[in-house]
Scaffold this motif. Structure first.
Motif, PDB file in Angstrom:
ATOM      1  N   GLY A   1      -2.855  -6.649  -6.407  1.00  0.00           N
ATOM      2  CA  GLY A   1      -3.093  -5.525  -7.311  1.00  0.00           C
ATOM      3  C   GLY A   1      -2.072  -4.420  -7.115  1.00  0.00           C
ATOM      4  O   GLY A   1      -1.603  -3.810  -8.085  1.00  0.00           O
TER       5      GLY A   1
ATOM      6  N   ASP B   1      -1.945  -3.888 -11.250  1.00  0.00           N
ATOM      7  CA  ASP B   1      -3.097  -4.311 -12.039  1.00  0.00           C
ATOM      8  C   ASP B   1      -4.350  -3.543 -11.597  1.00  0.00           C
ATOM      9  O   ASP B   1      -4.862  -3.746 -10.501  1.00  0.00           O
TER      10      ASP B   1
ATOM     11  N   GLU C   1      -7.325  -3.856 -12.677  1.00  0.00           N
ATOM     12  CA  GLU C   1      -8.503  -4.731 -12.571  1.00  0.00           C
ATOM     13  C   GLU C   1      -8.614  -5.316 -11.169  1.00  0.00           C
ATOM     14  O   GLU C   1      -9.715  -5.426 -10.626  1.00  0.00           O
ATOM     15  N   ASP C   2      -7.483  -5.716 -10.589  1.00  0.00           N
ATOM     16  CA  ASP C   2      -7.501  -6.245  -9.226  1.00  0.00           C
ATOM     17  C   ASP C   2      -7.959  -5.176  -8.235  1.00  0.00           C
ATOM     18  O   ASP C   2      -8.742  -5.451  -7.316  1.00  0.00           O
TER      19      ASP C   2
ATOM     20  N   ASN D   1      -9.828  -2.529  -8.888  1.00  0.00           N
ATOM     21  CA  ASN D   1     -11.260  -2.285  -9.108  1.00  0.00           C
ATOM     22  C   ASN D   1     -12.100  -3.399  -8.503  1.00  0.00           C
ATOM     23  O   ASN D   1     -13.193  -3.157  -7.978  1.00  0.00           O
ATOM     24  N   LEU D   2     -11.590  -4.630  -8.572  1.00  0.00           N
ATOM     25  CA  LEU D   2     -12.303  -5.761  -7.974  1.00  0.00           C
ATOM     26  C   LEU D   2     -12.414  -5.582  -6.465  1.00  0.00           C
ATOM     27  O   LEU D   2     -13.465  -5.860  -5.871  1.00  0.00           O
TER      28      LEU D   2
ATOM     29  N   GLN E   1     -15.108  -3.169  -5.672  1.00  0.00           N
ATOM     30  CA  GLN E   1     -16.423  -3.797  -5.792  1.00  0.00           C
ATOM     31  C   GLN E   1     -16.715  -4.699  -4.600  1.00  0.00           C
ATOM     32  O   GLN E   1     -17.840  -4.738  -4.089  1.00  0.00           O
TER      33      GLN E   1
END
Length: 277
Positions: free
Chosen positions: A200, A205, A207-208, A210-211, A214
């Motif tokens: 990420g 990225d 999204e990476d 944020n993953l 999480q």
């Protein structure tokens, strides 16, 4: 030569070449200072090649040497900060490599040599950042530099815990199958989180990133359940290995927390606008 042989080489020859004292002094300077310097400079590359041939640099030497940052880059703060970020990602990439090969043997693959090399590299990055701080910057540049410095502190903390886990994994090979399995699972879990964070950061990225956020939240309940299963459950670990269980799970929790902290710092900086969100 005169020192080695005890014979007055230059002093004995000069009176036959020139009688003037001033000219003799000039010749002495020429023969003892300028000629050797020119000779060494002319053969410098050959000497370096010869030394590298008889004693080639190891992989560890290459790791300890900065690949992106260099002194001249300090004249361009924006470039210097971008290069520092790339050097930081390089350090984390080697931490991934250490986890993946935490049972490797030999100088170039063993944990202790890689740990020492990365410590040297981290010192280089720290010094480079300090040199950047010594300059005058705009507010936006200073904010970005502070963010980079905080990321570097997180990386140093990550280094300590990652290598502690690597040492435990190496030692777990001689322990019970339950502890070995646990160490392997922790290793694979950390690799998943760390590689996702690294990818990420390299790609930008969101999204990476944020993953990763999480994946790294609310891990306390998971660890408590894991410890209960290993201390009292079906995967019970022998009494003499329980201190190791507590150590590796504590280190795991610390690494997860640091990765989350590093990703939050990374996500906080909007590279497109050059300001902190």
């Amino acid at each position: 030569l005169a020192t080695l042989t005890g014979l007055p080489m230059v002093e004995a020859v000069l009176p036959y070449l020139v009688s003037d004292i001033g000219a003799q002094v000039a010749y002495v300077y020429l023969l003892t200072r300028i000629v050797p310097t020119v000779f060494v400079l002319a053969l410098r590359d050959d000497c370096i090649m010869f030394l590298q041939k008889i004693n080639p640099p190891t992989k560890v030497d290459d790791i300890a040497k900065p690949e992106f940052i260099y002194e001249a880059a300090l004249d361009e703060p924006e470039t210097a900060m971008a290069l520092t970020e790339r050097e930081q990602l390089r350090i984390i990439r080697y931490m991934v490599d250490c986890l993946e090969h935490s049972t490797a043997e030999g100088e170039n693959g063993s944990v202790k040599y890689l740990e020492s090399a990365l410590r040297s590299l981290e010192d280089e990055v720290k010094f480079f950042i300090t040199e950047l701080f010594a300059q005058q910057h705009t507010l936006a540049t200073t904010e970005r530099l502070v963010n980079i410095q905080n990321r570097q502190k997180a990386i140093v903390s990550l280094h300590v815990s990652i290598f502690a886990i690597c040492h435990i994994i190496q030692d777990s090979g001689n322990r019970s199958s339950n502890l070995t399995t646990l160490a392997s699972n922790i290793k694979e879990g950390l690799l998943t989180i760390l590689i996702t964070a690294l990818e990420g950061a390299e790609s930008g990225d969101g999204e990476d990133l944020n993953l990763v956020l999480q994946m790294t939240e609310k891990r306390t309940d998971f660890l408590e359940e894991l410890r209960r299963n290993c201390l009292l459950g079906e995967r019970e670990i022998p009494q003499d290995e329980r201190a190791i269980l507590i150590d590796i799970t504590d280190q795991y929790q610390h690494v997860v927390w640091i990765i989350r902290q590093w990703v939050e710092l990374l996500a906080a900086y909007n590279k497109g606008t050059g300001s902190l969100l």
